[in-house]
Design a protein around this motif. Structure first.
Motif, PDB file in Angstrom:
ATOM      1  N   ASP A 229       0.832  -1.209   0.000  1.00 37.89           N
ATOM      2  CA  ASP A 229       0.000   0.000   0.000  1.00 37.89           C
ATOM      3  C   ASP A 229       0.866   1.259   0.000  1.00 37.89           C
TER       4      ASP A 229
ATOM      5  N   SER B 138       1.995   1.801  -3.448  1.00 33.99           N
ATOM      6  CA  SER B 138       0.927   1.935  -4.441  1.00 33.99           C
ATOM      7  C   SER B 138       0.551   3.413  -4.461  1.00 33.99           C
TER       8      SER B 138
ATOM      9  N   LYS C 137      -2.661   5.605  -4.030  1.00 31.08           N
ATOM     10  CA  LYS C 137      -3.252   5.724  -2.701  1.00 31.08           C
ATOM     11  C   LYS C 137      -2.577   6.800  -1.853  1.00 31.08           C
TER      12      LYS C 137
END
Length: 309
Positions: free
Chosen positions: A228, A231, A234
């Motif tokens: 995350d 990524s 995000k």
């Protein structure tokens, strides 16, 4: 010595001095000797392979290679360039020095960053090492704005493929402390003033993520939270720099969804953004000079960069 030979020697000496005086590329180490963060002493050696393009792997000494336009043509803008290569190699001339020279033709300083690639042999916490190097590179260039005849408020970044992932990582994690400051340079901001993302890897946890980049950066068994964290769709917020994206619809290596999802995140956060999706071009098209339509993308970029003033 005859008069002819003397004149020839003088000519050759002056010619050599002229080449040296007007040489545009200067290579500078990112870190003082012995102070490279997260480095482990090992037998790993840097590799340079010159075939159709120059591929550099196992980078041990990160550097910046600086290409400056003539003072008369200089716009004041500068772009740090992150070549791609799936976090395995750097396509150093194709997506690096060739790009810098092209930028020079428009009066823009081009600075190629030879960043370290993740390695469990020569690094600790390998996931953060490329970001550490490019944070430092941005700060170093900002510290040398006067020397390079650039505007410290007009320094952008450009990344290709995995280099695009690294650029978007810097653009969304520029203010995070991931290494201990070593000198005055590290007191400067690492925020880019704008980003150019060329067929970028963006996500690390979607079905269309680029597995090679993901595995090389995070390993096949990423530590908790890192997919995350890296990524970058995000991680966009209102402080993310203005961004230009370019991609091809038929990219089978890094699907166009990467650019689309990042663009949507930018718009959601009201970050100025431009995106150009070409119908064909595949992956890794660089300047796209052999395609009459694709090769227009740099001109679109230059127009966008002018609009930032």
């Amino acid at each position: 010595m005859t008069k002819f030979k003397m004149n020839k020697l003088i000519f050759l000496t002056v010619f050599a001095m002229s080449i040296n005086a007007f040489s545009q590329d200067v290579i500078m180490p990112l870190w003082p000797k012995g102070k490279i963060p997260n480095q482990i002493v090992s037998n790993e050696k840097e590799v340079h392979e010159q075939k159709d393009i120059l591929r550099i792997s196992k980078v041990q000494e990160p550097t910046i290679e600086v290409y400056l336009p003539s003072k008369k043509n200089a716009t004041g803008q500068a772009v740090l360039i992150f070549p791609g290569g799936g976090y395995s190699i750097l396509a150093y001339d194709w997506e690096g020095t060739d790009i810098a020279k092209f930028l020079n033709s428009k009066g823009i300083a081009g600075i190629v960053v030879k960043y370290r690639l993740p390695s469990s042999i020569s690094q600790t916490n390998q996931e953060y090492v490329p970001l550490i190097d490019v944070q430092r590179a941005l700060r170093m260039v900002r510290s040398k704005a006067e020397e390079f005849h650039i505007d410290a408020t007009k320094i952008g970044i450009m990344g290709f493929s995995a280099g695009g992932h690294l650029a978007s990582t810097l653009g969304t994690h520029f203010d995070e402390k991931i290494y201990d400051p070593i000198d005055e340079v590290d007191k400067l901001s690492a925020r880019p003033d704008f980003m150019v993302l060329c067929y970028p890897v963006i996500s690390m946890n979607e079905s269309w993520a680029h597995n090679g980049s993901q595995n090389n950066l995070l390993t096949k068994k990423p530590r908790s939270g890192l997919t995350d964290y890296f990524s970058n769709e995000k991680q966009v917020n209102t402080t993310t720099p203005p961004t230009f994206l370019v991609h091809a619809s038929d990219d089978k290596g890094v699907p166009v969804e990467n650019s689309l999802v990042f663009y949507r995140a930018l718009i959601k956060n009201e970050v100025p953004a431009a995106m150009h999706i070409f119908p064909k071009g595949g992956h890794g098209f660089g300047l796209g000079l052999k395609d009459k339509y694709l090769r227009t993308w740099p001109e679109l970029l230059f127009g966008w960069m002018e609009s930032l003033d």
